[in-house]
Enzyme design. Structure first.
Site, short mmCIF file in Angstrom:
data_model
loop_
_atom_site.label_atom_id
_atom_site.label_comp_id
_atom_site.label_asym_id
_atom_site.label_seq_id
_atom_site.Cartn_x
_atom_site.Cartn_y
_atom_site.Cartn_z
CB SER A 23 -5.69 4.49 -9.93
OG SER A 23 -5.19 3.57 -9.00
CD GLU A 24 -6.17 4.67 -17.14
OE1 GLU A 24 -7.25 4.42 -17.72
OE2 GLU A 24 -5.05 4.55 -17.66
CB SER A 43 -10.23 -3.06 -8.15
OG SER A 43 -10.60 -2.28 -7.05
CG ASP A 75 5.53 -9.80 -4.81
OD1 ASP A 75 4.37 -10.18 -4.55
OD2 ASP A 75 6.54 -10.50 -4.71
NE ARG A 135 -0.99 -5.56 -2.81
CZ ARG A 135 -1.35 -6.09 -3.98
NH1 ARG A 135 -1.12 -7.35 -4.25
NH2 ARG A 135 -1.95 -5.34 -4.88
CD GLU A 149 0.93 0.47 -2.13
OE1 GLU A 149 1.56 -0.60 -1.99
OE2 GLU A 149 1.34 1.57 -1.73
CB SER A 192 -9.88 -5.36 2.52
OG SER A 192 -9.17 -4.43 3.30
C1 LIG Z 1 -5.67 8.06 -0.53
C2 LIG Z 1 -5.45 7.30 -1.80
C3 LIG Z 1 -4.18 7.31 -2.39
C4 LIG Z 1 -3.98 6.64 -3.60
N1 LIG Z 1 -2.75 6.71 -4.22
C5 LIG Z 1 -2.58 6.13 -5.44
C6 LIG Z 1 -1.36 6.28 -6.16
O1 LIG Z 1 -0.40 6.92 -5.69
N2 LIG Z 1 -1.26 5.73 -7.40
C7 LIG Z 1 -2.27 5.02 -7.97
O2 LIG Z 1 -2.11 4.54 -9.08
N3 LIG Z 1 -3.46 4.85 -7.31
C8 LIG Z 1 -3.63 5.39 -6.07
N4 LIG Z 1 -4.83 5.25 -5.40
C9 LIG Z 1 -5.93 4.54 -6.06
C10 LIG Z 1 -6.25 3.21 -5.44
O3 LIG Z 1 -5.25 2.27 -5.75
C11 LIG Z 1 -7.65 2.81 -5.91
O4 LIG Z 1 -8.57 3.68 -5.27
C12 LIG Z 1 -7.98 1.36 -5.60
O5 LIG Z 1 -7.23 0.50 -6.42
C13 LIG Z 1 -9.46 1.08 -5.78
O6 LIG Z 1 -9.87 1.51 -7.04
P1 LIG Z 1 -11.18 2.40 -7.19
O7 LIG Z 1 -11.09 3.54 -6.27
O8 LIG Z 1 -11.34 2.68 -8.63
O9 LIG Z 1 -12.34 1.47 -6.67
P2 LIG Z 1 -13.02 0.29 -7.49
O10 LIG Z 1 -12.04 -0.42 -8.33
O11 LIG Z 1 -14.25 0.83 -8.13
O12 LIG Z 1 -13.43 -0.69 -6.31
C14 LIG Z 1 -14.43 -0.30 -5.36
C15 LIG Z 1 -14.51 -1.37 -4.30
O13 LIG Z 1 -14.92 -2.59 -4.89
C16 LIG Z 1 -14.43 -3.66 -4.10
N5 LIG Z 1 -13.78 -4.63 -4.99
C17 LIG Z 1 -12.85 -4.39 -5.91
N6 LIG Z 1 -12.47 -5.54 -6.53
C18 LIG Z 1 -13.22 -6.53 -5.97
C19 LIG Z 1 -13.30 -7.93 -6.16
N7 LIG Z 1 -12.53 -8.56 -7.07
N8 LIG Z 1 -14.18 -8.63 -5.41
C20 LIG Z 1 -14.96 -8.00 -4.51
N9 LIG Z 1 -14.92 -6.68 -4.27
C21 LIG Z 1 -14.06 -5.95 -4.98
C22 LIG Z 1 -13.43 -3.07 -3.09
O14 LIG Z 1 -14.04 -2.96 -1.82
C23 LIG Z 1 -13.16 -1.70 -3.64
O15 LIG Z 1 -12.82 -0.77 -2.64
C24 LIG Z 1 -5.04 5.90 -4.19
C25 LIG Z 1 -6.30 5.87 -3.55
C26 LIG Z 1 -6.50 6.56 -2.38
C27 LIG Z 1 -7.87 6.51 -1.75
#
Ligand SMILES: Cc1cc2nc3c(=O)[nH]c(=O)nc-3n(C[C@H](O)[C@H](O)[C@H](O)COP(=O)(O)OP(=O)(O)OC[C@H]3O[C@@H](n4cnc5c(N)ncnc54)[C@H](O)[C@@H]3O)c2cc1C
Length: 382
Positions: A128-129, A134, A240, A243, A364, A367
């Protein structure tokens, strides 16, 4: 006492049942640990889990090659989560952090695995960045080839174990193609020059978490995992496997919430009789038990399908993660309600479960993302 009847389901072999029994005894003796300093707690947990052999399941065994056993991963996560969320976290990250090495690493890269499996090195997964969570295809961090080296520049955020990890698997843009097809995976030692902790992140259920900066981090070409451009495929293959284990952790939290609630309604008297005699209370307990069993079926169906040799379990794992995490949230919310004021008291077990479960519905694959994955899978198959 948690319900163990699921262990008689045909998804399991006797070795899984024995593992569950031994781990239960270990947890009763060793957990929970003091969480006040999460870095120290995680180091202690990794060391103890490694010392007593539980981390062996998290990564490929170079001396005895074979696939990761997802049922073992799930039973372990469920059991640890039921006792101590941080113990589950410490266990899970050893697997997620090294997943790319287990599945795609060279023998040289896999030398790290004997250390992570013994609890002598801590691993992290850095995908993640700030502008791509997502939307992985939007990854901005670059890895530029320079002679025999790659130079990594950019930022990663939300990295679990960020700051305490000895090794990171990092995904960066190498540019073979636009979007997701132009990413590659790299093995980055925690002490690499130019790798820094830009910020420590605090969340409602504390664990080591950081934003990392990569300032011209120079790596030998041998740090590349798999082939250039394979990064997205590698990340998805790792997810895979792991998850459905997030669903298993949620299941552990939900089972604990159910157990605590059953105990509470038996002990607590309302209107001159135990709460358990109120039919509305029985209704809540029934809903909770139903959600726990349904989640367990989906989690262990996904794990069993993978262990039986399915190349991909995208649909099964997405269903398991989505259902188990969303339903665990509902089960825990009901547990808080049944506990009345005690349910929101700082330090009460159901209060901590209420905080622990929330992030599992985000990381990961949130929802909503799991729903997109499931819909694509079922519509694509139609
Ligand atoms: C406690 C914690 C631990 C983590 N650990 C790691 C780690 O070890 N390594 C790592 O790489 N990342 C890690 N993450 C990051 C995590 O994978 C991301 O927070 C997650 O992928 C969501 O990305 P974002 O926070 O940028 O939210 P965004 O991508 O901005 O998404 C925000 C919201 O938009 C909604 N959304 C997203 N896509 C869609 C869609 N297609 N359709 C409808 N709604 C959608 C979802 O509700 C989502 O929560 C961690 C996050 C947390 C909170």
């Amino acid at each position: 006492m948690a319900d163990k009847s699921f262990l008689s389901w045909p998804f399991f072999e006797d070795r899984h049942r024995q593992l569950a029994e031994r781990l239960e005894a270990w947890c009763a003796k060793n957990l929970p640990v003091d969480h006040h300093d999460v870095d120290a707690a995680c180091r202690e947990l990794v060391q103890k889990l490694g010392r007593d052999g539980w981390l062996k399941a998290t990564a490929f065994d170079t001396d005895n090659p074979g696939p990761l056993d997802v049922r073992t991963l799930c039973i372990t996560r469920e059991t640890l989560a039921r006792h101590d969320g941080l113990a589950d976290f410490a266990f899970a990250m050893q697997g997620l952090g090294t997943g790319a090495l287990s599945l795609f690493g060279t023998p040289e890269q896999q030398q790290w695995l004997s250390k992570t499996r013994a609890g002598k090195a801590i691993s992290a997964f850095a995908l993640s960045e700030p502008r791509s969570g997502s939307d992985v295809a939007n990854t901005e961090m670059t890895a530029t080839r320079d002679g025999d080296s790659y130079v990594l520049s950019g930022e990663k955020t939300w990295i679990s174990n960020g700051g305490i990890a000895d090794l990171y698997v990092v995904f960066a843009r190498t540019g073979e193609a636009p979007g997701a097809k132009g990413l590659s995976a790299f093995l980055v030692p925690g002490d690499a020059k130019g790798l820094g902790i830009a910020e420590r992140l605090e969340v409602i259920a504390p664990h080591p978490l950081a934003r990392l900066s990569f300032d011209q981090v120079r790596l030998p070409a041998s740090a590349l995992i798999g082939r250039p451009g394979d990064g997205f495929r590698i990340a998805m293959s790792v997810l895979d496997v792991f998850r459905s284990t997030v669903g298993a952790a949620a299941l552990g939290f939900a089972r604990r919430a159910l157990d605590e609630s059953i105990k509470r309604v038996a002990e607590r008297k309302l209107f001159g009789a135990p709460m358990a005699e109120l039919q509305m209370v029985q209704g809540h307990i029934a809903d909770m038990a139903l959600d726990v069993d349904a989640a367990a079926l989906l989690v262990y169906r996904a794990a069993w399908t993978k262990d039986m040799g399915a190349a991909r379990v995208t649909r099964e794992a997405a269903m398991a993660k989505l259902f188990a995490t969303d339903k665990a949230q509902e089960v825990i919310d009901k547990a808080v309600q049944l506990h009345g004021g005690d349910g929101v008291r700082k330090g009460h077990i159901v209060e901590s479960l209420y905080r622990e479960i929330r992030a599992l519905r985000i990381y990961e694959g949130a929802s909503d993302v799991q729903k997109v994955v499931i819909a694509r899978q079922v519509m694509g198959a139609a």
